[in-house]
Motif scaffolding. Sequence first.
Motif, PDB file in Angstrom:
ATOM      1  N   ALA A 177       0.835  -1.205   0.000  1.00 15.72           N
ATOM      2  CA  ALA A 177       0.000   0.000   0.000  1.00 15.72           C
ATOM      3  C   ALA A 177       0.870   1.255   0.000  1.00 15.72           C
ATOM      4  O   ALA A 177       2.000   1.244   0.486  1.00 15.72           O
ATOM      5  N   ALA A 178       0.351   2.331  -0.543  1.00 14.63           N
ATOM      6  CA  ALA A 178       1.026   3.620  -0.423  1.00 14.63           C
ATOM      7  C   ALA A 178       0.973   4.064   1.035  1.00 14.63           C
ATOM      8  O   ALA A 178      -0.012   3.817   1.739  1.00 14.63           O
ATOM      9  N   THR A 179       2.015   4.716   1.483  1.00 14.78           N
ATOM     10  CA  THR A 179       2.069   5.140   2.883  1.00 14.78           C
ATOM     11  C   THR A 179       0.894   6.051   3.229  1.00 14.78           C
ATOM     12  O   THR A 179       0.292   5.908   4.300  1.00 14.78           O
ATOM     13  N   ILE A 180       0.543   6.950   2.339  1.00 14.33           N
ATOM     14  CA  ILE A 180      -0.561   7.859   2.627  1.00 14.33           C
ATOM     15  C   ILE A 180      -1.867   7.093   2.813  1.00 14.33           C
ATOM     16  O   ILE A 180      -2.680   7.422   3.679  1.00 14.33           O
ATOM     17  N   ASP A 181      -2.064   6.032   2.033  1.00 19.03           N
ATOM     18  CA  ASP A 181      -3.279   5.223   2.178  1.00 19.03           C
ATOM     19  C   ASP A 181      -3.285   4.490   3.517  1.00 19.03           C
ATOM     20  O   ASP A 181      -4.329   4.360   4.165  1.00 19.03           O
ATOM     21  N   ALA A 182      -2.126   3.995   3.935  1.00 21.83           N
ATOM     22  CA  ALA A 182      -2.036   3.300   5.218  1.00 21.83           C
ATOM     23  C   ALA A 182      -2.326   4.252   6.370  1.00 21.83           C
ATOM     24  O   ALA A 182      -3.067   3.918   7.299  1.00 21.83           O
ATOM     25  N   VAL A 183      -1.763   5.439   6.313  1.00 18.65           N
ATOM     26  CA  VAL A 183      -1.987   6.426   7.379  1.00 18.65           C
ATOM     27  C   VAL A 183      -3.447   6.854   7.415  1.00 18.65           C
ATOM     28  O   VAL A 183      -4.056   6.944   8.485  1.00 18.65           O
ATOM     29  N   GLU A 184      -4.019   7.109   6.255  1.00 18.60           N
ATOM     30  CA  GLU A 184      -5.425   7.535   6.209  1.00 18.60           C
ATOM     31  C   GLU A 184      -6.352   6.430   6.707  1.00 18.60           C
ATOM     32  O   GLU A 184      -7.340   6.704   7.400  1.00 18.60           O
ATOM     33  N   ALA A 185      -6.047   5.188   6.392  1.00 25.71           N
ATOM     34  CA  ALA A 185      -6.862   4.068   6.878  1.00 25.71           C
ATOM     35  C   ALA A 185      -6.772   3.958   8.395  1.00 25.71           C
ATOM     36  O   ALA A 185      -7.777   3.722   9.081  1.00 25.71           O
ATOM     37  N   ALA A 186      -5.578   4.147   8.941  1.00 26.54           N
ATOM     38  CA  ALA A 186      -5.402   4.094  10.391  1.00 26.54           C
ATOM     39  C   ALA A 186      -6.166   5.229  11.068  1.00 26.54           C
ATOM     40  O   ALA A 186      -6.854   5.018  12.085  1.00 26.54           O
ATOM     41  N   ALA A 187      -6.064   6.422  10.520  1.00 28.49           N
ATOM     42  CA  ALA A 187      -6.765   7.568  11.110  1.00 28.49           C
ATOM     43  C   ALA A 187      -8.276   7.378  11.033  1.00 28.49           C
ATOM     44  O   ALA A 187      -9.001   7.690  11.992  1.00 28.49           O
ATOM     45  N   ALA A 188      -8.758   6.865   9.912  1.00 28.55           N
ATOM     46  CA  ALA A 188     -10.198   6.650   9.751  1.00 28.55           C
ATOM     47  C   ALA A 188     -10.726   5.616  10.743  1.00 28.55           C
ATOM     48  O   ALA A 188     -11.893   5.648  11.128  1.00 28.55           O
ATOM     49  N   ALA A 189      -9.859   4.707  11.166  1.00 23.66           N
ATOM     50  CA  ALA A 189     -10.256   3.674  12.129  1.00 23.66           C
ATOM     51  C   ALA A 189     -10.129   4.144  13.574  1.00 23.66           C
ATOM     52  O   ALA A 189     -10.382   3.377  14.501  1.00 23.66           O
ATOM     53  N   GLY A 190      -9.715   5.393  13.746  1.00 20.31           N
ATOM     54  CA  GLY A 190      -9.628   5.946  15.095  1.00 20.31           C
ATOM     55  C   GLY A 190      -8.273   5.805  15.758  1.00 20.31           C
ATOM     56  O   GLY A 190      -8.152   6.034  16.977  1.00 20.31           O
ATOM     57  N   LEU A 191      -7.249   5.460  14.997  1.00 21.67           N
ATOM     58  CA  LEU A 191      -5.911   5.332  15.569  1.00 21.67           C
ATOM     59  C   LEU A 191      -5.156   6.655  15.460  1.00 21.67           C
ATOM     60  O   LEU A 191      -5.217   7.330  14.434  1.00 21.67           O
ATOM     61  N   SER A 192      -4.439   7.017  16.514  1.00 24.22           N
ATOM     62  CA  SER A 192      -3.515   8.144  16.433  1.00 24.22           C
ATOM     63  C   SER A 192      -2.280   7.687  15.664  1.00 24.22           C
ATOM     64  O   SER A 192      -1.802   6.576  15.872  1.00 24.22           O
ATOM     65  N   VAL A 193      -1.779   8.535  14.803  1.00 19.68           N
ATOM     66  CA  VAL A 193      -0.590   8.191  14.027  1.00 19.68           C
ATOM     67  C   VAL A 193       0.597   8.951  14.599  1.00 19.68           C
ATOM     68  O   VAL A 193       0.626  10.185  14.591  1.00 19.68           O
ATOM     69  N   LEU A 194       1.564   8.193  15.117  1.00 20.27           N
ATOM     70  CA  LEU A 194       2.773   8.777  15.685  1.00 20.27           C
ATOM     71  C   LEU A 194       3.955   8.420  14.795  1.00 20.27           C
ATOM     72  O   LEU A 194       4.176   7.247  14.492  1.00 20.27           O
TER      73      LEU A 194
END
Length: 270
Positions: A177-194
């Motif tokens: 996956a593209a990194t931006i897609d992975a980060v956006e998926a994590a954020a959409a699921a309610g995860l904080s991205v550090l």
Amino acid sequence: MLDSPRAPRVREAARLQQRAARSSTGLFLLEGPAALDEAVRWQPAQLVDVFVTDAARERHADLIDRAAQHAPVTAASERALAAIADTVHPQGIVAVAKQAPVRLEDAIARAAAAEHPLVAILHEVRDPGNLGTILRAADAAGASAVIVTANSVDPYAPKVVRSTTGSLFHVDIAVGAATIDAVEAAAAAGLSVLAADVSGEDLTALRAEGVLARPTAWLFGNEARGLDAATLALADRAARLPVYGRAESLNLATAASVCLYQSAFALRDV
């Protein structure tokens, strides 16, 4: 018994040392009794073939019997097995297994629903040893998923598989996956991205603030370049590990292990 290194089955299995063959077949190699044991215990349906020398069969009779319940076991001479194995001194057992990557969305969704939501997102990680060690550390820290983004090393490469010491079978792995897609998926699921980055805030301060006690996706960058500005900007916060001695820095796998464990402690209020 397979005796010749040029036997068709030997050559076919040996091709899996190469990424192109792994990609085209969806298969990969497992070397040694420890790796085979983890596959039999956790993901036996992934096993396709097991090659074993007579000496290894004697030493690991119970393991070979259990493996035989899930895949054909073929006797191989030392020289035939050496042709299949990626290591210089193989341990008498090499297995062929199916790759089992998980869709990005499914991996993130399962992680977000876990009791202690924790994910590792790897941005263009190129070193097999680093990737394998991070997979192992993520597993040990209780992370549910590791996202191996595009332009990263193949998680099914032999050195990566060896470095995971079986953790490859314990966590969800999403690939490509593209990194931006992975980060956006994590954020959409309610995860904080550090993001782990030398420009970030002190990790101990973030933990004291309670940031690490939240459902978290850690973003780790390339060994040489780290995270570029655009990728770093995708994260909610950035954290750096304090260095108390004179070391210039920590390598990627060590830093990732510390970050993941600090989150694991905070999520469990340890």
